[in-house]
Design a protein around this motif. Structure first.
Motif, PDB file in Angstrom:
ATOM      1  N   MET A  54       0.842  -1.194   0.000  1.00 18.24           N
ATOM      2  CA  MET A  54       0.000   0.000   0.000  1.00 18.24           C
ATOM      3  C   MET A  54       0.876   1.243   0.000  1.00 18.24           C
ATOM      4  SD  MET A  54      -2.864   1.175   2.816  1.00 18.24           S
ATOM      5  CE  MET A  54      -3.801  -0.339   2.649  1.00 18.24           C
ATOM      6  N   THR A  55       0.546   2.184  -0.868  1.00 15.98           N
ATOM      7  CA  THR A  55       1.255   3.459  -0.932  1.00 15.98           C
ATOM      8  C   THR A  55       0.270   4.582  -0.655  1.00 15.98           C
ATOM      9  OG1 THR A  55       0.837   3.827  -3.283  1.00 15.98           O
ATOM     10  CG2 THR A  55       2.761   2.481  -2.703  1.00 15.98           C
ATOM     11  N   ALA A  56       0.827   5.774  -0.485  1.00 16.63           N
ATOM     12  CA  ALA A  56      -0.026   6.930  -0.211  1.00 16.63           C
ATOM     13  C   ALA A  56      -1.016   7.181  -1.337  1.00 16.63           C
ATOM     14  CB  ALA A  56       0.838   8.168   0.021  1.00 16.63           C
ATOM     15  N   THR A  96      -2.502   4.825  -3.158  1.00 20.15           N
ATOM     16  CA  THR A  96      -3.531   3.794  -3.244  1.00 20.15           C
ATOM     17  C   THR A  96      -4.249   3.556  -1.922  1.00 20.15           C
ATOM     18  OG1 THR A  96      -1.932   2.031  -2.762  1.00 20.15           O
ATOM     19  CG2 THR A  96      -2.265   2.630  -5.078  1.00 20.15           C
ATOM     20  N   ALA A  97      -3.716   4.064  -0.803  1.00 20.00           N
ATOM     21  CA  ALA A  97      -4.304   3.804   0.511  1.00 20.00           C
ATOM     22  C   ALA A  97      -5.668   4.471   0.628  1.00 20.00           C
ATOM     23  CB  ALA A  97      -3.370   4.320   1.600  1.00 20.00           C
ATOM     24  N   THR A  98      -6.638   3.717   1.124  1.00 13.11           N
ATOM     25  CA  THR A  98      -7.967   4.260   1.363  1.00 13.11           C
ATOM     26  C   THR A  98      -8.493   3.764   2.704  1.00 13.11           C
ATOM     27  OG1 THR A  98      -9.096   2.421   0.248  1.00 13.11           O
ATOM     28  CG2 THR A  98      -8.521   4.348  -1.104  1.00 13.11           C
ATOM     29  N   SER A 121      -9.542   8.428   0.051  1.00 16.45           N
ATOM     30  CA  SER A 121      -8.108   8.283  -0.200  1.00 16.45           C
ATOM     31  C   SER A 121      -7.301   9.017   0.856  1.00 16.45           C
ATOM     32  CB  SER A 121      -7.744   8.819  -1.586  1.00 16.45           C
ATOM     33  OG  SER A 121      -7.827  10.237  -1.610  1.00 16.45           O
ATOM     34  N   LEU A 122      -6.063   8.617   1.017  1.00 23.60           N
ATOM     35  CA  LEU A 122      -5.175   9.251   1.998  1.00 23.60           C
ATOM     36  C   LEU A 122      -4.975  10.739   1.703  1.00 23.60           C
ATOM     37  CD1 LEU A 122      -1.952   7.638   3.450  1.00 23.60           C
ATOM     38  CD2 LEU A 122      -2.057  10.063   2.915  1.00 23.60           C
ATOM     39  N   HIS A 141      -8.076  -0.457  10.469  1.00 27.66           N
ATOM     40  CA  HIS A 141      -7.471   0.296   9.369  1.00 27.66           C
ATOM     41  C   HIS A 141      -5.974   0.510   9.619  1.00 27.66           C
ATOM     42  CE1 HIS A 141     -11.353   1.446   7.487  1.00 27.66           C
ATOM     43  NE2 HIS A 141     -11.802   1.429   8.729  1.00 27.66           N
ATOM     44  N   ALA A 173      -3.174  -0.710   8.448  1.00 31.68           N
ATOM     45  CA  ALA A 173      -2.288  -0.521   7.296  1.00 31.68           C
ATOM     46  C   ALA A 173      -2.425   0.890   6.736  1.00 31.68           C
ATOM     47  CB  ALA A 173      -2.587  -1.563   6.223  1.00 31.68           C
ATOM     48  N   PHE A 174      -3.646   1.391   6.661  1.00 31.39           N
ATOM     49  CA  PHE A 174      -3.871   2.773   6.218  1.00 31.39           C
ATOM     50  C   PHE A 174      -3.233   3.753   7.186  1.00 31.39           C
ATOM     51  CE2 PHE A 174      -6.327   6.687   6.528  1.00 31.39           C
ATOM     52  CZ  PHE A 174      -6.381   7.121   5.208  1.00 31.39           C
ATOM     53  N   GLU A 229       0.449   4.507   7.010  1.00 26.90           N
ATOM     54  CA  GLU A 229       0.818   5.445   5.951  1.00 26.90           C
ATOM     55  C   GLU A 229       0.382   6.867   6.294  1.00 26.90           C
ATOM     56  OE1 GLU A 229       2.477   4.806   3.165  1.00 26.90           O
ATOM     57  OE2 GLU A 229       2.601   2.626   3.386  1.00 26.90           O
TER      58      GLU A 229
END
Length: 261
Positions: free
Chosen positions: A1-3, A5-7, A74-75, A104, A106-107, A110
């Motif tokens: 997960m990247t900034a 794609t993170a939701t 989204s982030l 959440h 993992a989110f 980030e």
């Protein structure tokens, strides 16, 4: 997960007075996450158990002028919303609440480094205290943790082992931590004694807050009695728990007393 794609699935983002625990009375920027894997009898936020199709975001901090946005979020979008709320000097901290925010994790791993850098505000986690592995993923980014202890006689949940591990992880990480326990007339003395022993085994100086349950109407009570405890009950419980602990405070949900729901 990247900034990119993170939701996360949210319920609401808003500015309000903290009504519970060690930070009671302070102004916080609340991020309320959807989903909870517990089903506590006394829960007055069952709307957070699942994810709504949309979430509510305050336009202006504290004015309840909500606008509606689709889930998931989204982030970068959440960072923008926090920045809009973050008026200079207004907030004492950011509160991660729910639901269960650690669903959440993992989110958050980030999001939190970025929101801390963006706002400079301390990060406070409100949690059911039953997901120590997910807690470990974000502990480096937390300043304070409010951990619920789910008393079996009131919540219907039995989580002693995971509560103990969760609290130990907070203590070992040197974050500010306190424990909160919801109590009703149905609370069993042995549940409170086990809570006191659990906390004392980690550190007897950790503050514990006994919180009289907010009465629920029949539609929300699921057939259980959630009458608030009597003064005699509360005094007896506090006396018992203070045999093990240095700080046992009785504090109601002050935000509900203020009509700030």
């Amino acid at each position: 997960m990247t900034a990119d794609t993170a939701t996360a699935r949210l319920v609401e983002v808003f500015s309000a007075i903290q009504g519970e625990g060690l930070n009671v009375g302070t102004r916080q920027l609340f991020i309320r996450f959807a989903f909870c894997d517990l089903r506590c009898y006394f829960c007055d936020s069952a709307h957070t158990w699942t994810a709504p199709a949309t979430c509510q975001i305050e336009r202006s901090p504290g004015l309840r002028d909500f606008e509606t946005h689709p889930n998931p979020v989204s982030l970068p979008t959440l960072l923008d919303w926090v920045q809009r709320q973050n008026q200079p000097g207004l907030h004492d901290s950011i509160s991660l609440t729910g639901g269960e925010p650690l669903l959440h994790a993992a989110f958050l791993a980030e999001f939190l480094p970025q929101v801390r850098q963006q706002t400079g505000l301390p990060i406070y986690l409100e949690s059911g205290g039953h997901r120590p592995e997910q807690l470990a993923m974000i502990l480096p980014y937390l300043d304070a943790v409010g951990m619920d202890v789910k008393l079996p006689s009131v919540s219907g949940e039995t989580l002693w082992q995971t509560h103990a591990e969760f609290l130990q992880r907070c203590h070992d990480a040197s974050v500010e931590v306190f424990v909160k326990a919801i109590a009703s007339q149905a609370t069993k003395l042995e549940d409170l004694e086990q809570t006191a022993e659990l906390v004392a085994a980690v550190d007897p100086a950790i503050p514990v807050f006994l919180q009289p349950v907010t009465p629920l109407d029949a539609a929300h009570s699921l057939g259980h009695d959630f009458s608030p405890p009597t003064p005699d009950q509360v005094l007896t419980w506090q006396t018992l728990m203070k045999r093990y602990l240095k700080q046992v405070r009785v504090v109601p949900q002050t935000h509900k007393m203020l009509g700030q729901l």
